[in-house]
Design a protein around this motif. Structure first.
Motif, mmCIF file in Angstrom:
data_model
loop_
_atom_site.group_PDB
_atom_site.id
_atom_site.type_symbol
_atom_site.label_atom_id
_atom_site.label_comp_id
_atom_site.label_asym_id
_atom_site.label_seq_id
_atom_site.Cartn_x
_atom_site.Cartn_y
_atom_site.Cartn_z
ATOM 1 N N THR A 190 33.475 8.534 -45.175
ATOM 2 C CA THR A 190 34.294 9.689 -44.794
ATOM 3 C C THR A 190 35.226 10.098 -45.931
ATOM 4 O OG1 THR A 190 34.192 8.991 -42.485
ATOM 5 C CG2 THR A 190 35.931 10.549 -43.073
ATOM 6 N N ASP A 191 35.809 9.114 -46.610
ATOM 7 C CA ASP A 191 36.692 9.402 -47.747
ATOM 8 C C ASP A 191 35.927 10.104 -48.868
ATOM 9 O OD1 ASP A 191 38.803 8.193 -46.431
ATOM 10 O OD2 ASP A 191 38.629 6.298 -47.533
ATOM 11 N N HIS A 192 34.732 9.611 -49.167
ATOM 12 C CA HIS A 192 33.922 10.233 -50.223
ATOM 13 C C HIS A 192 33.474 11.633 -49.812
ATOM 14 C CE1 HIS A 192 33.626 7.238 -53.384
ATOM 15 N NE2 HIS A 192 33.645 6.335 -52.424
ATOM 16 N N LYS A 193 33.168 11.814 -48.558
ATOM 17 C CA LYS A 193 32.772 13.138 -48.076
ATOM 18 C C LYS A 193 33.915 14.134 -48.256
ATOM 19 C CE LYS A 193 30.749 15.406 -44.047
ATOM 20 N NZ LYS A 193 30.271 15.211 -42.669
ATOM 21 N N ALA A 194 35.130 13.730 -47.903
ATOM 22 C CA ALA A 194 36.298 14.597 -48.088
ATOM 23 C C ALA A 194 36.508 14.901 -49.564
ATOM 24 C CB ALA A 194 37.538 13.939 -47.494
ATOM 25 N N ALA A 195 36.319 13.908 -50.419
ATOM 26 C CA ALA A 195 36.488 14.099 -51.863
ATOM 27 C C ALA A 195 35.432 15.056 -52.413
ATOM 28 C CB ALA A 195 36.419 12.754 -52.584
ATOM 29 N N ILE A 252 28.360 8.910 -52.866
ATOM 30 C CA ILE A 252 29.007 8.416 -54.080
ATOM 31 C C ILE A 252 28.295 8.994 -55.304
ATOM 32 C CG2 ILE A 252 29.401 6.351 -55.486
ATOM 33 C CD1 ILE A 252 29.915 4.849 -52.814
ATOM 34 N N HIS A 253 26.982 9.048 -55.263
ATOM 35 C CA HIS A 253 26.223 9.618 -56.378
ATOM 36 C C HIS A 253 26.548 11.110 -56.545
ATOM 37 C CE1 HIS A 253 23.011 9.899 -59.302
ATOM 38 N NE2 HIS A 253 22.508 10.927 -58.632
ATOM 39 N N SER A 272 35.303 4.596 -56.683
ATOM 40 C CA SER A 272 35.992 3.949 -55.551
ATOM 41 C C SER A 272 34.973 3.529 -54.484
ATOM 42 C CB SER A 272 37.020 4.908 -54.942
ATOM 43 O OG SER A 272 37.952 5.346 -55.879
ATOM 44 N N ILE A 273 34.101 2.607 -54.852
ATOM 45 C CA ILE A 273 32.999 2.245 -53.962
ATOM 46 C C ILE A 273 33.461 1.527 -52.694
ATOM 47 C CG2 ILE A 273 31.266 2.228 -55.778
ATOM 48 C CD1 ILE A 273 31.506 -0.834 -55.806
ATOM 49 N N HIS A 274 34.672 0.992 -52.713
ATOM 50 C CA HIS A 274 35.206 0.316 -51.527
ATOM 51 C C HIS A 274 35.716 1.297 -50.477
ATOM 52 C CE1 HIS A 274 38.586 1.224 -54.104
ATOM 53 N NE2 HIS A 274 39.375 1.146 -53.045
ATOM 54 N N ARG A 275 35.893 2.559 -50.851
ATOM 55 C CA ARG A 275 36.389 3.568 -49.907
ATOM 56 C C ARG A 275 35.271 3.967 -48.948
ATOM 57 N NH1 ARG A 275 41.418 5.899 -51.561
ATOM 58 N NH2 ARG A 275 41.265 6.933 -49.553
#
Length: 80
Positions: free
Chosen positions: A50-55, A9-10, A44-47
């Motif tokens: 894996t979602d953050h990695k893709a982003a 996230i960071h 979007s801390i609730h995601r």
């Protein structure tokens, strides 16, 4: 070493800032179709991790692609 969700996230937030800075400096928007289609933002801390990695991958790819295009234009400007 694997990144923790908090670290991703960071990194996501830092990449978003890099993208904004690049757009401000060049005056050119970055094409973010793939990134935006994911619907994941640094806030979007609730995601999922894996979602953050893709982003992160989509955003970094978009930024580096635009940097390459801009670099080519500076090195070999297109004739009008």
């Amino acid at each position: 070493m694997l990144m923790k969700k908090q670290e991703l996230i960071h990194l996501h937030g830092l990449l978003a800032e890099v993208g904004n800075h690049f757009e401000e400096k060049t005056g050119e928007p970055i094409t973010l179709d793939e990134y935006e289609s994911l619907g994941v933002r640094p806030t979007s801390i609730h995601r999922s991790k894996t979602d953050h990695k893709a982003a992160v991958f989509a955003l970094s790819n978009a930024i580096t692609t635009e940097m390459r295009v801009t670099e080519r234009e500076v090195v070999a400007p297109q004739a009008d």
